[in-house]
Design a protein around this motif. Structure first.
Motif, mmCIF file in Angstrom:
data_model
loop_
_atom_site.group_PDB
_atom_site.id
_atom_site.type_symbol
_atom_site.label_atom_id
_atom_site.label_comp_id
_atom_site.label_asym_id
_atom_site.label_seq_id
_atom_site.Cartn_x
_atom_site.Cartn_y
_atom_site.Cartn_z
ATOM 1 N N CYS A 182 15.121 14.705 2.249
ATOM 2 C CA CYS A 182 16.538 15.056 2.457
ATOM 3 C C CYS A 182 17.429 13.823 2.357
ATOM 4 O O CYS A 182 18.519 13.876 1.764
ATOM 5 N N ALA A 183 16.973 12.728 2.918
ATOM 6 C CA ALA A 183 17.751 11.483 2.850
ATOM 7 C C ALA A 183 17.895 11.013 1.408
ATOM 8 O O ALA A 183 18.969 10.555 0.988
ATOM 9 N N GLY A 184 16.829 11.136 0.619
ATOM 10 C CA GLY A 184 16.887 10.732 -0.781
ATOM 11 C C GLY A 184 17.843 11.573 -1.598
ATOM 12 O O GLY A 184 18.583 11.055 -2.441
ATOM 13 N N VAL A 185 17.853 12.880 -1.358
ATOM 14 C CA VAL A 185 18.735 13.778 -2.109
ATOM 15 C C VAL A 185 20.204 13.474 -1.816
ATOM 16 O O VAL A 185 21.032 13.375 -2.729
ATOM 17 N N ILE A 186 20.540 13.327 -0.548
ATOM 18 C CA ILE A 186 21.939 13.060 -0.178
ATOM 19 C C ILE A 186 22.383 11.698 -0.709
ATOM 20 O O ILE A 186 23.482 11.558 -1.275
ATOM 21 N N SER A 187 21.557 10.696 -0.555
ATOM 22 C CA SER A 187 21.915 9.348 -1.000
ATOM 23 C C SER A 187 22.093 9.294 -2.515
ATOM 24 O O SER A 187 23.043 8.687 -3.014
ATOM 25 N N LYS A 188 21.187 9.925 -3.255
ATOM 26 C CA LYS A 188 21.286 9.927 -4.720
ATOM 27 C C LYS A 188 22.540 10.652 -5.184
ATOM 28 O O LYS A 188 23.215 10.200 -6.119
ATOM 29 N N THR A 189 22.878 11.764 -4.552
ATOM 30 C CA THR A 189 24.065 12.525 -4.946
ATOM 31 C C THR A 189 25.341 11.702 -4.774
ATOM 32 O O THR A 189 26.213 11.693 -5.651
ATOM 33 N N LEU A 190 25.454 11.007 -3.654
ATOM 34 C CA LEU A 190 26.678 10.266 -3.355
ATOM 35 C C LEU A 190 26.844 9.012 -4.201
ATOM 36 O O LEU A 190 27.964 8.541 -4.394
ATOM 37 N N THR A 191 25.762 8.463 -4.711
ATOM 38 C CA THR A 191 25.845 7.203 -5.466
ATOM 39 C C THR A 191 25.421 7.359 -6.920
ATOM 40 O O THR A 191 25.295 6.366 -7.642
ATOM 41 N N TYR A 192 25.231 8.577 -7.383
ATOM 42 C CA TYR A 192 24.692 8.814 -8.720
ATOM 43 C C TYR A 192 25.514 8.179 -9.852
ATOM 44 O O TYR A 192 24.926 7.628 -10.788
ATOM 45 N N THR A 242 11.462 9.406 -2.563
ATOM 46 C CA THR A 242 11.889 8.916 -1.254
ATOM 47 C C THR A 242 11.061 9.531 -0.132
ATOM 48 O O THR A 242 10.681 8.847 0.821
ATOM 49 N N GLY A 243 10.771 10.818 -0.249
ATOM 50 C CA GLY A 243 9.945 11.462 0.759
ATOM 51 C C GLY A 243 8.573 10.832 0.851
ATOM 52 O O GLY A 243 8.068 10.547 1.950
ATOM 53 N N CYS A 244 7.941 10.583 -0.302
ATOM 54 C CA CYS A 244 6.615 9.957 -0.314
ATOM 55 C C CYS A 244 6.667 8.517 0.192
ATOM 56 O O CYS A 244 5.727 8.046 0.847
ATOM 57 N N THR A 245 7.746 7.811 -0.098
ATOM 58 C CA THR A 245 7.866 6.427 0.353
ATOM 59 C C THR A 245 7.875 6.340 1.876
ATOM 60 O O THR A 245 7.098 5.585 2.477
ATOM 61 N N MET A 280 0.820 -1.202 0.000
ATOM 62 C CA MET A 280 0.000 0.000 0.000
ATOM 63 C C MET A 280 0.860 1.260 0.000
ATOM 64 O O MET A 280 0.596 2.215 -0.737
ATOM 65 N N ALA A 281 1.889 1.261 0.811
ATOM 66 C CA ALA A 281 2.773 2.428 0.879
ATOM 67 C C ALA A 281 3.472 2.670 -0.446
ATOM 68 O O ALA A 281 3.564 3.802 -0.922
ATOM 69 N N LYS A 282 3.974 1.613 -1.071
ATOM 70 C CA LYS A 282 4.705 1.775 -2.321
ATOM 71 C C LYS A 282 3.786 2.131 -3.475
ATOM 72 O O LYS A 282 4.156 2.879 -4.379
ATOM 73 N N MET A 283 2.576 1.585 -3.497
ATOM 74 C CA MET A 283 1.650 1.917 -4.572
ATOM 75 C C MET A 283 1.320 3.404 -4.561
ATOM 76 O O MET A 283 1.329 4.068 -5.600
ATOM 77 N N ILE A 284 1.047 3.946 -3.373
ATOM 78 C CA ILE A 284 0.702 5.363 -3.282
ATOM 79 C C ILE A 284 1.927 6.240 -3.509
ATOM 80 O O ILE A 284 1.893 7.217 -4.254
ATOM 81 N N SER A 285 3.037 5.891 -2.876
ATOM 82 C CA SER A 285 4.238 6.732 -2.993
ATOM 83 C C SER A 285 4.809 6.704 -4.395
ATOM 84 O O SER A 285 5.340 7.694 -4.878
ATOM 85 N N SER A 286 4.722 5.554 -5.082
ATOM 86 C CA SER A 286 5.257 5.478 -6.439
ATOM 87 C C SER A 286 4.322 6.146 -7.432
ATOM 88 O O SER A 286 4.769 6.766 -8.389
ATOM 89 N N TRP A 287 3.009 6.045 -7.203
ATOM 90 C CA TRP A 287 2.062 6.671 -8.120
ATOM 91 C C TRP A 287 2.124 8.188 -8.046
ATOM 92 O O TRP A 287 2.069 8.877 -9.042
ATOM 93 N N SER A 288 2.272 8.712 -6.824
ATOM 94 C CA SER A 288 2.258 10.162 -6.651
ATOM 95 C C SER A 288 3.376 10.865 -7.415
ATOM 96 O O SER A 288 3.109 11.726 -8.234
ATOM 97 N N PRO A 289 4.662 10.515 -7.198
ATOM 98 C CA PRO A 289 5.703 11.226 -7.931
ATOM 99 C C PRO A 289 5.677 10.938 -9.414
ATOM 100 O O PRO A 289 6.050 11.770 -10.223
#
Length: 317
Positions: free
Chosen positions: A212-222, A283-286, A4-13
């Protein structure tokens, strides 16, 4: 709960930011193998997010912004379900079988990374299919999901669905681990700034901390995400000629060296800005949806427990 969490969070963005995400995919990973993406290079097909959006719309129509949407949705839901289920199992194991505190950021880093690795192995074929759909030009090589699976299997073999697995596995552990790590840190900092109890429910704080966690993580592993996308479109050259020069690589090492020689160090971070937008929203929506559903289920459990106890016994929910 995980589904349920992933369906809503993935659909929204995907619905709200799909145009930016698809333009991002043209200005970064799936399309990077074809040519330079630069505002200084007039020969570059895409010279930025806005220019890429306009060109995609004029050449391929509005439906182009939803290329690969079905496998992307399946990937997001399945990956999130496996990841969060594995994360809960691992943290519970740490809590019961080790002397470590399962609520610390360090434990969340390790458990989150291992959970993402298990989800990656399970869902890599869907990731490859998503990249192929987003990367193909006109005329389309794959008519639909079933046709893509059958065509890829007949022409390239079963292992083609795991193209790019090596850089993905290298990147996904620190990427997911840092997501859980920084989410844990930012959540505590947020509650500390507002002087609230650690057990306080704050949905807005979960959203901000996750972003914020998603932005930092994506930047470091992009860079590893970039390598993965370039390798995934290998063997797909006939569908890429519409976009210009087609690049092919013999493996991860060849991919890294070729990018460094032809495009310089900045080539490892092409398309980073729109990718950070996607990471922040997704990531925020997830985390927001996951915490929201957890709180709802825990609330329902607390309401039903007194009734069950008055009836002569209790049961686990």
């Amino acid at each position: 709960m995980f589904l349920m969490a992933k369906m809503i969070s993935s659909w929204s963005p995907r619905c709200e930011c799909r145009v930016c995400v698809e333009a991002c995919s043209r200005a970064c990973p799936p399309q990077l193998q074809i040519e330079q993406v630069s505002v200084r290079c007039r020969q570059a097909r895409y010279q930025g997010l806005w220019q890429a959006t306009q060109r995609i719309f004029s050449e391929e129509g509005v439906q182009a912004f939803w290329k690969g949407h079905v496998p992307a949705q399946l990937l997001s839901i399945c990956f999130g379900a496996v990841q969060f289920a594995s994360f809960e199992c691992l943290t519970e194991f740490v809590h019961k079988a080790t002397p470590y505190n399962s609520r610390t950021a360090g434990v969340h880093f390790v458990c989150g990374g291992l959970a993402a690795c298990s989800a990656t192995v399970a869902c890599q074929p869907l990731d490859t299919l998503r990249t192929r759909f987003a990367a193909q030009g006109e005329p389309k090589v794959y008519r639909n999901l079933r046709h893509a699976v059958s065509t890829m299997y007949r022409s390239e073999g079963a292992l083609t669905f795991y193209r790019g697995l090596t850089p993905t596995m290298i990147a996904v552990f620190p990427y997911a681990g840092m997501q859980f790590f920084f989410y844990n840190i930012f959540k505590k900092v947020y509650l500390w700034i507002l002087r609230r109890d650690a057990h306080t429910t704050d949905n807005f704080g979960n959203l901000v901390s996750g972003s914020c966690a998603g932005v930092i993580s994506k930047t470091l592993t992009y860079p590893f995400d970039l390598f993965k996308k370039r390798l995934q479109v290998g063997g797909f050259e006939e569908a890429r000629t519409h976009f210009g020069k087609v690049r092919s690589y013999q493996g991860l090492a060849d991919c890294v060296l070729s990018i460094a020689q032809e495009e310089g160090l900045q080539g490892f971070f092409k398309g980073l800005s729109p990718s950070l937008l996607k990471a922040a929203v997704s990531t925020g929506c997830t985390f927001f949806c996951y915490e929201l559903f957890c709180n709802i289920l825990f609330g329902l459990r607390r309401r039903t427990e007194p009734k069950e106890q008055s009836g002569g016994g209790t049961r686990d929910v």
